[in-house]
Design a protein around this motif. Sequence first.
Motif, PDB file in Angstrom:
ATOM      1  N   SER A   1       2.965   7.394   8.917  1.00 42.46           N
ATOM      2  CA  SER A   1       2.671   7.419   7.488  1.00 42.46           C
ATOM      3  C   SER A   1       1.179   7.194   7.274  1.00 42.46           C
ATOM      4  O   SER A   1       0.566   6.384   7.976  1.00 42.46           O
ATOM      5  CB  SER A   1       3.482   6.327   6.766  1.00 42.46           C
ATOM      6  OG  SER A   1       3.288   6.405   5.368  1.00 42.46           O
ATOM      7  N   GLU A   2       0.623   7.897   6.310  1.00 40.93           N
ATOM      8  CA  GLU A   2      -0.825   7.804   6.084  1.00 40.93           C
ATOM      9  C   GLU A   2      -1.148   8.068   4.619  1.00 40.93           C
ATOM     10  O   GLU A   2      -0.639   9.027   4.020  1.00 40.93           O
ATOM     11  CB  GLU A   2      -1.550   8.833   6.954  1.00 40.93           C
ATOM     12  CG  GLU A   2      -2.948   8.432   7.339  1.00 40.93           C
ATOM     13  CD  GLU A   2      -2.988   7.396   8.457  1.00 40.93           C
ATOM     14  OE1 GLU A   2      -3.669   6.368   8.252  1.00 40.93           O
ATOM     15  OE2 GLU A   2      -2.357   7.601   9.518  1.00 40.93           O
ATOM     16  N   ALA A   3      -1.974   7.202   4.034  1.00 40.12           N
ATOM     17  CA  ALA A   3      -2.464   7.380   2.664  1.00 40.12           C
ATOM     18  C   ALA A   3      -3.983   7.181   2.679  1.00 40.12           C
ATOM     19  O   ALA A   3      -4.502   6.197   2.167  1.00 40.12           O
ATOM     20  CB  ALA A   3      -1.792   6.391   1.723  1.00 40.12           C
TER      21      ALA A   3
ATOM     22  N   GLU B   1      -2.500  13.426   2.881  1.00 36.29           N
ATOM     23  CA  GLU B   1      -1.696  12.206   2.894  1.00 36.29           C
ATOM     24  C   GLU B   1      -0.222  12.572   3.030  1.00 36.29           C
ATOM     25  O   GLU B   1       0.191  13.685   2.701  1.00 36.29           O
ATOM     26  CB  GLU B   1      -1.913  11.397   1.615  1.00 36.29           C
ATOM     27  CG  GLU B   1      -1.499  12.097   0.328  1.00 36.29           C
ATOM     28  CD  GLU B   1      -1.779  11.266  -0.917  1.00 36.29           C
ATOM     29  OE1 GLU B   1      -2.209  10.103  -0.792  1.00 36.29           O
ATOM     30  OE2 GLU B   1      -1.559  11.802  -2.036  1.00 36.29           O
TER      31      GLU B   1
ATOM     32  N   ASP C   1       0.832  -1.196   0.000  1.00 35.61           N
ATOM     33  CA  ASP C   1       0.000   0.000   0.000  1.00 35.61           C
ATOM     34  C   ASP C   1       0.873   1.256   0.000  1.00 35.61           C
ATOM     35  O   ASP C   1       2.036   1.227   0.411  1.00 35.61           O
ATOM     36  CB  ASP C   1      -0.886   0.002   1.260  1.00 35.61           C
ATOM     37  CG  ASP C   1      -1.890   1.122   1.257  1.00 35.61           C
ATOM     38  OD1 ASP C   1      -2.879   1.025   0.525  1.00 35.61           O
ATOM     39  OD2 ASP C   1      -1.671   2.102   1.992  1.00 35.61           O
TER      40      ASP C   1
ATOM     41  N   ALA D   1       3.922  11.286   4.898  1.00 39.17           N
ATOM     42  CA  ALA D   1       4.714  10.589   5.908  1.00 39.17           C
ATOM     43  C   ALA D   1       5.784  11.529   6.423  1.00 39.17           C
ATOM     44  O   ALA D   1       6.222  12.437   5.709  1.00 39.17           O
ATOM     45  CB  ALA D   1       5.359   9.332   5.320  1.00 39.17           C
TER      46      ALA D   1
ATOM     47  N   ILE E   1       4.342  -1.702   8.513  1.00 36.25           N
ATOM     48  CA  ILE E   1       5.133  -0.543   8.073  1.00 36.25           C
ATOM     49  C   ILE E   1       6.564  -0.626   8.611  1.00 36.25           C
ATOM     50  O   ILE E   1       7.530  -0.618   7.850  1.00 36.25           O
ATOM     51  CB  ILE E   1       4.471   0.778   8.491  1.00 36.25           C
ATOM     52  CG1 ILE E   1       3.058   0.872   7.899  1.00 36.25           C
ATOM     53  CG2 ILE E   1       5.319   1.953   8.031  1.00 36.25           C
ATOM     54  CD1 ILE E   1       2.327   2.150   8.258  1.00 36.25           C
TER      55      ILE E   1
ATOM     56  N   THR F   1      -3.281  14.750   8.217  1.00 35.95           N
ATOM     57  CA  THR F   1      -2.663  13.507   7.771  1.00 35.95           C
ATOM     58  C   THR F   1      -2.741  12.418   8.844  1.00 35.95           C
ATOM     59  O   THR F   1      -1.948  11.467   8.823  1.00 35.95           O
ATOM     60  CB  THR F   1      -1.197  13.752   7.368  1.00 35.95           C
ATOM     61  OG1 THR F   1      -0.507  14.372   8.464  1.00 35.95           O
ATOM     62  CG2 THR F   1      -1.105  14.642   6.144  1.00 35.95           C
TER      63      THR F   1
ATOM     64  N   SER G   1       0.617   4.225  11.956  1.00 33.06           N
ATOM     65  CA  SER G   1      -0.393   4.752  11.044  1.00 33.06           C
ATOM     66  C   SER G   1      -1.745   4.660  11.729  1.00 33.06           C
ATOM     67  O   SER G   1      -2.024   3.686  12.432  1.00 33.06           O
ATOM     68  CB  SER G   1      -0.408   3.950   9.748  1.00 33.06           C
ATOM     69  OG  SER G   1      -1.437   4.389   8.889  1.00 33.06           O
TER      70      SER G   1
ATOM     71  N   SER H   1      -0.951   1.867  16.155  1.00 30.37           N
ATOM     72  CA  SER H   1      -1.947   2.861  15.762  1.00 30.37           C
ATOM     73  C   SER H   1      -2.532   3.461  17.022  1.00 30.37           C
ATOM     74  O   SER H   1      -3.158   2.760  17.820  1.00 30.37           O
ATOM     75  CB  SER H   1      -3.067   2.221  14.936  1.00 30.37           C
ATOM     76  OG  SER H   1      -4.111   3.155  14.728  1.00 30.37           O
TER      77      SER H   1
ATOM     78  N   ALA I   1      -3.258   0.351   5.710  1.00 33.77           N
ATOM     79  CA  ALA I   1      -3.276   0.149   4.261  1.00 33.77           C
ATOM     80  C   ALA I   1      -4.696   0.289   3.697  1.00 33.77           C
ATOM     81  O   ALA I   1      -5.285  -0.664   3.193  1.00 33.77           O
ATOM     82  CB  ALA I   1      -2.705  -1.218   3.929  1.00 33.77           C
TER      83      ALA I   1
ATOM     84  N   THR J   1       0.727   3.635   1.974  1.00 35.54           N
ATOM     85  CA  THR J   1       1.133   3.939   3.350  1.00 35.54           C
ATOM     86  C   THR J   1       2.547   3.422   3.610  1.00 35.54           C
ATOM     87  O   THR J   1       3.373   4.112   4.223  1.00 35.54           O
ATOM     88  CB  THR J   1       0.158   3.297   4.356  1.00 35.54           C
ATOM     89  OG1 THR J   1      -1.169   3.673   4.041  1.00 35.54           O
ATOM     90  CG2 THR J   1       0.479   3.719   5.775  1.00 35.54           C
TER      91      THR J   1
END
Length: 388
Positions: free
Chosen positions: A186-188, A229, A73, A231, A138, A329, A104, A156, A108, A75
Amino acid sequence: MALKTPVSIVAIESLSALGMGREKVWATYLSHRHGIEERSFPGEKAWVAPISEEYKDSIEEVRRSQSHYRKLDETVLFALAVSRMAAHSARWKKNGNFGINIGSSRGATGIFESHHKQFIKEGSTSPWTSPATTLGNISSWVAHDMQTSGPEISHSITCSTALHALLNGVAWIQGGMADRFLVGGSEAPLTPFTVAQMKALKIYAKAGGPFPCRALDLKKDENTMVLGEGAAMACLQAGDSPDSLALIDGIGYATEILESSVSISTEADCFQRSMQMAMGDLHSSQVDAVVMHAPGTIKGDESEFRAVHKVFGPDVPLLTSNKWMTGHTLGASGMLSVEMAVLMLQHQVFIPLPYTGEKPKAKNLNRILVNAVGFGGNAVSILLKRPR
Protein backbone atom coordinates in the motif's frame (compact mmCIF):
# COMPACT_ATOMS: atom_id res chain seq x y z
CA MET A 1 12.54 -21.88 -8.27
CA ALA A 2 9.70 -24.35 -8.62
CA LEU A 3 7.46 -24.79 -5.59
CA LYS A 4 7.38 -28.04 -3.65
CA THR A 5 3.61 -27.84 -3.39
CA PRO A 6 1.17 -25.66 -5.37
CA VAL A 7 0.11 -22.25 -4.07
CA SER A 8 -3.06 -20.67 -5.45
CA ILE A 9 -4.07 -17.03 -5.72
CA VAL A 10 -7.73 -17.35 -4.76
CA ALA A 11 -8.48 -13.60 -4.73
CA ILE A 12 -6.78 -10.36 -5.74
CA GLU A 13 -8.16 -6.84 -5.34
CA SER A 14 -6.81 -3.33 -5.68
CA LEU A 15 -7.41 0.39 -5.47
CA SER A 16 -5.49 2.67 -7.82
CA ALA A 17 -5.92 5.08 -10.71
CA LEU A 18 -7.37 2.04 -12.55
CA GLY A 19 -10.34 1.94 -10.20
CA MET A 20 -11.46 -0.41 -7.43
CA GLY A 21 -12.55 -4.01 -7.87
CA ARG A 22 -11.47 -6.49 -10.55
CA GLU A 23 -14.35 -5.77 -12.96
CA LYS A 24 -13.69 -2.02 -12.94
CA VAL A 25 -9.92 -2.52 -13.19
CA TRP A 26 -10.28 -4.84 -16.17
CA ALA A 27 -12.65 -2.45 -17.92
CA THR A 28 -10.06 0.32 -17.48
CA TYR A 29 -7.32 -1.87 -18.95
CA LEU A 30 -9.50 -2.57 -21.98
CA SER A 31 -10.23 1.15 -22.39
CA HIS A 32 -6.50 2.04 -22.64
CA ARG A 33 -7.18 5.16 -20.58
CA HIS A 34 -4.62 6.20 -17.99
CA GLY A 35 -5.38 7.94 -14.70
CA ILE A 36 -2.56 10.49 -14.75
CA GLU A 37 -3.31 14.16 -14.15
CA GLU A 38 -1.41 17.34 -13.33
CA ARG A 39 -1.60 18.66 -9.77
CA SER A 40 -0.21 21.71 -8.04
CA PHE A 41 2.30 21.26 -5.22
CA PRO A 42 4.09 24.01 -3.28
CA GLY A 43 6.17 25.93 -5.79
CA GLU A 44 5.51 23.62 -8.74
CA LYS A 45 3.21 21.29 -10.63
CA ALA A 46 3.66 17.57 -11.13
CA TRP A 47 2.03 14.70 -13.02
CA VAL A 48 0.55 12.14 -10.62
CA ALA A 49 -1.85 9.18 -10.76
CA PRO A 50 -4.32 9.51 -7.87
CA ILE A 51 -7.24 7.30 -7.04
CA SER A 52 -10.46 8.66 -8.49
CA GLU A 53 -12.68 10.91 -6.39
CA GLU A 54 -15.48 8.36 -6.76
CA TYR A 55 -13.60 6.02 -4.40
CA LYS A 56 -12.91 8.59 -1.70
CA ASP A 57 -16.20 7.65 -0.02
CA SER A 58 -14.99 4.05 0.35
CA ILE A 59 -11.89 5.31 2.17
CA GLU A 60 -13.98 7.61 4.37
CA GLU A 61 -16.20 4.64 5.26
CA VAL A 62 -13.14 2.81 6.52
CA ARG A 63 -11.93 5.89 8.39
CA ARG A 64 -15.28 6.22 10.17
CA SER A 65 -15.69 2.50 10.92
CA GLN A 66 -13.61 2.73 14.12
CA SER A 67 -12.63 5.77 16.17
CA HIS A 68 -8.92 4.90 16.08
CA TYR A 69 -8.95 4.85 12.27
CA ARG A 70 -9.53 8.62 12.14
CA LYS A 71 -5.89 9.15 13.08
CA LEU A 72 -4.41 6.77 10.47
CA ASP A 73 -2.58 7.66 7.27
CA GLU A 74 -4.13 6.92 3.88
CA THR A 75 -1.47 4.23 3.40
CA VAL A 76 -3.17 2.23 6.16
CA LEU A 77 -6.71 3.17 5.12
CA PHE A 78 -6.05 2.02 1.53
CA ALA A 79 -4.71 -1.28 2.90
CA LEU A 80 -7.74 -1.76 5.15
CA ALA A 81 -10.22 -1.09 2.33
CA VAL A 82 -8.54 -3.41 -0.16
CA SER A 83 -7.81 -6.16 2.39
CA ARG A 84 -11.51 -6.25 3.29
CA MET A 85 -12.37 -6.64 -0.40
CA ALA A 86 -9.79 -9.37 -0.98
CA ALA A 87 -10.85 -11.37 2.09
CA HIS A 88 -14.50 -11.06 1.04
CA SER A 89 -13.66 -12.27 -2.50
CA ALA A 90 -11.79 -15.25 -1.03
CA ARG A 91 -14.63 -15.93 1.42
CA TRP A 92 -12.19 -15.64 4.32
CA LYS A 93 -14.10 -14.72 7.47
CA LYS A 94 -13.10 -12.54 10.39
CA ASN A 95 -11.36 -14.33 13.27
CA GLY A 96 -9.70 -16.56 10.67
CA ASN A 97 -6.33 -18.23 11.06
CA PHE A 98 -4.38 -16.69 8.17
CA GLY A 99 -1.16 -14.73 7.97
CA ILE A 100 -0.80 -11.14 6.83
CA ASN A 101 2.22 -9.54 5.15
CA ILE A 102 1.64 -6.04 3.79
CA GLY A 103 4.42 -3.56 3.14
CA SER A 104 5.02 -0.01 1.98
CA SER A 105 8.04 1.72 0.53
CA ARG A 106 7.41 5.11 2.13
CA GLY A 107 4.86 4.41 4.83
CA ALA A 108 2.69 7.09 6.41
CA THR A 109 4.07 10.00 4.39
CA GLY A 110 1.05 12.29 4.72
CA ILE A 111 0.68 11.90 8.49
CA PHE A 112 4.44 12.13 9.01
CA GLU A 113 4.73 15.38 7.05
CA SER A 114 1.76 16.85 8.91
CA HIS A 115 3.08 15.97 12.36
CA HIS A 116 6.61 17.11 11.49
CA LYS A 117 5.24 20.46 10.29
CA GLN A 118 3.47 20.84 13.65
CA PHE A 119 6.68 19.99 15.50
CA ILE A 120 8.71 22.58 13.58
CA LYS A 121 6.04 25.20 14.27
CA GLU A 122 5.19 24.42 17.90
CA GLY A 123 8.11 22.37 19.22
CA SER A 124 5.79 19.55 20.30
CA THR A 125 3.79 16.77 18.74
CA SER A 126 0.82 14.50 19.33
CA PRO A 127 1.11 11.24 21.31
CA TRP A 128 -0.32 9.60 18.18
CA THR A 129 2.67 10.68 16.05
CA SER A 130 4.88 7.68 16.72
CA PRO A 131 2.29 4.87 16.46
CA ALA A 132 0.61 6.46 13.42
CA THR A 133 3.86 6.86 11.46
CA THR A 134 5.54 3.56 12.33
CA LEU A 135 6.10 1.69 9.07
CA GLY A 136 5.09 -1.62 10.64
CA ASN A 137 1.58 -0.48 11.47
CA ILE A 138 -0.10 -1.55 8.21
CA SER A 139 -0.27 -5.31 8.76
CA SER A 140 -1.00 -4.86 12.46
CA TRP A 141 -4.00 -2.62 11.74
CA VAL A 142 -5.29 -5.04 9.09
CA ALA A 143 -4.87 -7.92 11.55
CA HIS A 144 -6.76 -5.87 14.16
CA ASP A 145 -9.51 -5.10 11.64
CA MET A 146 -9.91 -8.74 10.62
CA GLN A 147 -9.27 -10.14 14.11
CA THR A 148 -6.93 -12.78 12.71
CA SER A 149 -4.93 -15.25 14.75
CA GLY A 150 -2.13 -15.84 12.24
CA PRO A 151 1.27 -14.13 11.96
CA GLU A 152 1.42 -10.50 10.81
CA ILE A 153 4.46 -8.97 9.13
CA SER A 154 5.21 -5.52 7.72
CA HIS A 155 8.30 -4.48 5.80
CA SER A 156 9.76 -1.97 3.37
CA ILE A 157 11.90 -3.26 0.52
CA THR A 158 11.41 -0.18 -1.64
CA CYS A 159 9.57 -0.80 -4.92
CA SER A 160 9.70 -4.60 -4.73
CA THR A 161 7.94 -4.57 -1.33
CA ALA A 162 4.68 -6.19 -2.47
CA LEU A 163 6.39 -9.04 -4.30
CA HIS A 164 8.65 -9.67 -1.30
CA ALA A 165 5.43 -9.95 0.73
CA LEU A 166 4.27 -12.58 -1.75
CA LEU A 167 7.61 -14.41 -1.39
CA ASN A 168 7.17 -14.42 2.39
CA GLY A 169 3.63 -15.76 2.13
CA VAL A 170 4.77 -18.54 -0.19
CA ALA A 171 7.66 -19.42 2.16
CA TRP A 172 5.34 -19.73 5.18
CA ILE A 173 2.94 -21.91 3.20
CA GLN A 174 5.73 -24.06 1.72
CA GLY A 175 7.22 -24.45 5.20
CA GLY A 176 3.94 -25.79 6.55
CA MET A 177 3.61 -22.95 9.07
CA ALA A 178 0.47 -21.52 7.45
CA ASP A 179 -1.99 -22.56 4.77
CA ARG A 180 -3.36 -19.08 3.94
CA PHE A 181 -1.69 -15.66 3.64
CA LEU A 182 -2.93 -12.18 2.73
CA VAL A 183 -0.08 -10.37 0.96
CA GLY A 184 0.41 -7.04 -0.77
CA GLY A 185 1.47 -3.43 -0.60
CA SER A 186 0.00 0.00 0.00
CA GLU A 187 1.28 3.46 -0.85
CA ALA A 188 -0.04 7.03 -0.52
CA PRO A 189 2.98 9.06 -1.69
CA LEU A 190 1.30 12.04 -3.36
CA THR A 191 2.63 14.52 -0.81
CA PRO A 192 4.79 17.60 -1.44
CA PHE A 193 7.94 16.19 0.16
CA THR A 194 7.71 12.79 -1.57
CA VAL A 195 7.11 14.37 -4.98
CA ALA A 196 10.07 16.72 -4.35
CA GLN A 197 12.27 13.71 -3.52
CA MET A 198 11.38 11.99 -6.78
CA LYS A 199 11.97 15.17 -8.77
CA ALA A 200 15.37 15.59 -7.11
CA LEU A 201 16.42 12.27 -8.66
CA LYS A 202 15.93 13.77 -12.16
CA ILE A 203 13.74 10.86 -13.23
CA TYR A 204 10.34 12.55 -13.05
CA ALA A 205 8.12 13.28 -16.05
CA LYS A 206 8.22 16.87 -17.28
CA ALA A 207 6.15 16.82 -20.46
CA GLY A 208 2.46 16.04 -20.71
CA GLY A 209 0.85 14.97 -23.95
CA PRO A 210 -1.49 12.01 -24.33
CA PHE A 211 0.78 9.79 -22.23
CA PRO A 212 2.85 11.62 -19.56
CA CYS A 213 4.43 8.30 -18.51
CA ARG A 214 5.84 6.32 -21.43
CA ALA A 215 6.88 3.14 -19.65
CA LEU A 216 8.80 0.72 -21.88
CA ASP A 217 8.94 3.20 -24.78
CA LEU A 218 12.56 2.72 -25.74
CA LYS A 219 12.47 5.65 -28.16
CA LYS A 220 11.79 8.31 -25.51
CA ASP A 221 14.53 10.88 -24.99
CA GLU A 222 13.69 11.91 -21.43
CA ASN A 223 12.63 10.27 -18.17
CA THR A 224 8.88 9.92 -17.69
CA MET A 225 8.34 8.39 -14.26
CA VAL A 226 5.12 9.50 -12.52
CA LEU A 227 4.10 8.80 -8.93
CA GLY A 228 0.82 7.00 -8.28
CA GLU A 229 -1.08 5.93 -5.18
CA GLY A 230 -2.97 2.79 -4.30
CA ALA A 231 -2.97 -0.65 -2.73
CA ALA A 232 -3.21 -4.23 -3.96
CA MET A 233 -3.73 -7.46 -2.00
CA ALA A 234 -3.74 -11.14 -2.93
CA CYS A 235 -5.07 -14.09 -0.95
CA LEU A 236 -2.70 -17.07 -1.15
CA GLN A 237 -3.85 -20.56 -0.30
CA ALA A 238 -2.00 -23.86 -0.10
CA GLY A 239 -2.75 -26.34 -2.87
CA ASP A 240 -4.31 -26.25 -6.32
CA SER A 241 -7.63 -24.77 -5.22
CA PRO A 242 -10.75 -25.05 -7.39
CA ASP A 243 -11.16 -21.30 -6.69
CA SER A 244 -7.70 -20.50 -8.03
CA LEU A 245 -7.41 -17.43 -10.27
CA ALA A 246 -3.77 -18.31 -10.95
CA LEU A 247 -1.14 -20.68 -9.64
CA ILE A 248 2.28 -19.51 -8.51
CA ASP A 249 4.51 -21.60 -10.74
CA GLY A 250 7.89 -20.25 -9.69
CA ILE A 251 9.60 -17.56 -7.61
CA GLY A 252 12.90 -15.78 -8.08
CA TYR A 253 14.86 -13.08 -6.31
CA ALA A 254 18.29 -11.48 -6.56
CA THR A 255 20.27 -8.44 -5.43
CA GLU A 256 23.19 -6.94 -7.29
CA ILE A 257 26.10 -4.70 -6.38
CA LEU A 258 25.03 -1.07 -6.63
CA GLU A 259 26.35 1.15 -9.39
CA SER A 260 24.53 4.11 -7.83
CA SER A 261 21.92 4.68 -5.14
CA VAL A 262 19.02 4.54 -7.63
CA SER A 263 20.03 2.40 -10.61
CA ILE A 264 20.60 -1.18 -11.58
CA SER A 265 23.31 -2.39 -13.95
CA THR A 266 23.20 -1.82 -17.70
CA GLU A 267 21.85 -5.31 -18.36
CA ALA A 268 19.99 -5.63 -15.04
CA ASP A 269 21.96 -8.60 -13.68
CA CYS A 270 19.52 -8.84 -10.75
CA PHE A 271 16.57 -9.27 -13.11
CA GLN A 272 18.42 -11.85 -15.17
CA ARG A 273 19.04 -13.94 -12.07
CA SER A 274 15.55 -13.49 -10.60
CA MET A 275 13.83 -14.40 -13.91
CA GLN A 276 16.05 -17.44 -14.43
CA MET A 277 15.40 -18.56 -10.87
CA ALA A 278 11.63 -18.17 -11.26
CA MET A 279 11.63 -20.15 -14.53
CA GLY A 280 13.85 -22.94 -13.22
CA ASP A 281 14.02 -25.75 -15.77
CA LEU A 282 11.15 -24.34 -17.81
CA HIS A 283 12.03 -23.64 -21.44
CA SER A 284 11.92 -19.94 -22.31
CA SER A 285 9.33 -20.56 -25.04
CA GLN A 286 6.82 -21.65 -22.36
CA VAL A 287 6.53 -18.13 -20.94
CA ASP A 288 3.94 -16.19 -22.92
CA ALA A 289 4.28 -12.67 -21.51
CA VAL A 290 6.22 -10.54 -19.04
CA VAL A 291 4.68 -7.72 -17.01
CA MET A 292 7.78 -5.62 -16.60
CA HIS A 293 8.69 -3.25 -13.79
CA ALA A 294 9.47 -0.56 -16.43
CA PRO A 295 9.05 2.65 -14.39
CA GLY A 296 9.25 4.98 -17.38
CA THR A 297 12.88 6.02 -16.87
CA ILE A 298 15.31 5.69 -19.75
CA LYS A 299 17.93 3.60 -17.95
CA GLY A 300 15.46 1.55 -15.92
CA ASP A 301 13.38 0.53 -18.93
CA GLU A 302 16.37 -0.17 -21.17
CA SER A 303 18.27 -2.28 -18.62
CA GLU A 304 15.26 -4.50 -17.88
CA PHE A 305 14.57 -4.84 -21.62
CA ARG A 306 18.16 -6.01 -22.15
CA ALA A 307 17.82 -8.47 -19.27
CA VAL A 308 14.70 -9.99 -20.82
CA HIS A 309 16.50 -10.44 -24.14
CA LYS A 310 19.49 -12.01 -22.38
CA VAL A 311 17.28 -14.53 -20.59
CA PHE A 312 14.84 -15.39 -23.40
CA GLY A 313 17.07 -15.07 -26.48
CA PRO A 314 15.01 -15.80 -29.61
CA ASP A 315 11.95 -16.68 -27.49
CA VAL A 316 11.20 -13.17 -26.17
CA PRO A 317 7.56 -13.20 -25.00
CA LEU A 318 5.00 -10.41 -25.17
CA LEU A 319 6.14 -7.44 -23.06
CA THR A 320 4.01 -4.89 -21.24
CA SER A 321 3.83 -2.60 -18.21
CA ASN A 322 0.95 -0.85 -16.42
CA LYS A 323 2.81 2.18 -15.03
CA TRP A 324 1.72 4.35 -17.95
CA MET A 325 -1.79 3.93 -16.49
CA THR A 326 -1.22 3.70 -12.73
CA GLY A 327 1.95 5.71 -12.27
CA HIS A 328 4.64 4.19 -10.08
CA THR A 329 2.93 3.18 -6.85
CA LEU A 330 6.27 2.22 -5.27
CA GLY A 331 5.66 -0.52 -2.66
CA ALA A 332 2.26 -1.45 -4.11
CA SER A 333 3.39 -1.60 -7.75
CA GLY A 334 4.45 -5.25 -7.85
CA MET A 335 1.05 -6.53 -6.72
CA LEU A 336 -0.74 -4.27 -9.20
CA SER A 337 1.40 -5.96 -11.86
CA VAL A 338 0.42 -9.39 -10.50
CA GLU A 339 -3.22 -8.35 -10.73
CA MET A 340 -2.71 -7.31 -14.36
CA ALA A 341 -1.16 -10.71 -15.11
CA VAL A 342 -3.96 -12.60 -13.34
CA LEU A 343 -6.59 -10.67 -15.29
CA MET A 344 -4.84 -11.32 -18.61
CA LEU A 345 -4.65 -15.05 -17.80
CA GLN A 346 -8.29 -15.10 -16.75
CA HIS A 347 -9.61 -13.23 -19.81
CA GLN A 348 -7.00 -14.51 -22.29
CA VAL A 349 -6.38 -10.96 -23.52
CA PHE A 350 -2.97 -9.30 -23.64
CA ILE A 351 -2.90 -5.57 -22.76
CA PRO A 352 -0.32 -3.85 -25.02
CA LEU A 353 1.24 -0.41 -24.78
CA PRO A 354 -0.74 2.07 -26.91
CA TYR A 355 2.12 4.38 -27.87
CA THR A 356 4.87 2.10 -29.22
CA GLY A 357 3.16 1.24 -32.50
CA GLU A 358 3.67 -2.48 -31.90
CA LYS A 359 0.77 -4.83 -32.59
CA PRO A 360 1.41 -8.11 -30.76
CA LYS A 361 0.05 -11.28 -32.30
CA ALA A 362 -2.78 -12.99 -30.47
CA LYS A 363 -1.67 -16.06 -28.53
CA ASN A 364 -2.81 -18.26 -25.70
CA LEU A 365 -1.67 -16.99 -22.31
CA ASN A 366 -0.73 -19.86 -20.03
CA ARG A 367 2.25 -18.47 -18.10
CA ILE A 368 3.11 -14.85 -17.32
CA LEU A 369 6.22 -13.60 -15.53
CA VAL A 370 5.95 -10.52 -13.29
CA ASN A 371 8.96 -8.36 -12.38
CA ALA A 372 9.62 -5.75 -9.70
CA VAL A 373 12.78 -4.07 -8.45
CA GLY A 374 13.56 -1.27 -6.03
CA PHE A 375 16.37 1.03 -4.97
CA GLY A 376 19.23 -1.26 -4.05
CA GLY A 377 18.80 -3.64 -6.97
CA ASN A 378 16.52 -6.05 -5.05
CA ALA A 379 14.67 -7.78 -7.88
CA VAL A 380 11.80 -10.25 -7.60
CA SER A 381 10.21 -12.31 -10.38
CA ILE A 382 6.99 -14.30 -9.97
CA LEU A 383 5.89 -16.86 -12.55
CA LEU A 384 2.12 -17.26 -12.73
CA LYS A 385 0.32 -20.15 -14.40
CA ARG A 386 -3.22 -20.34 -15.69
CA PRO A 387 -5.20 -22.81 -13.58
CA ARG A 388 -6.57 -25.92 -15.25
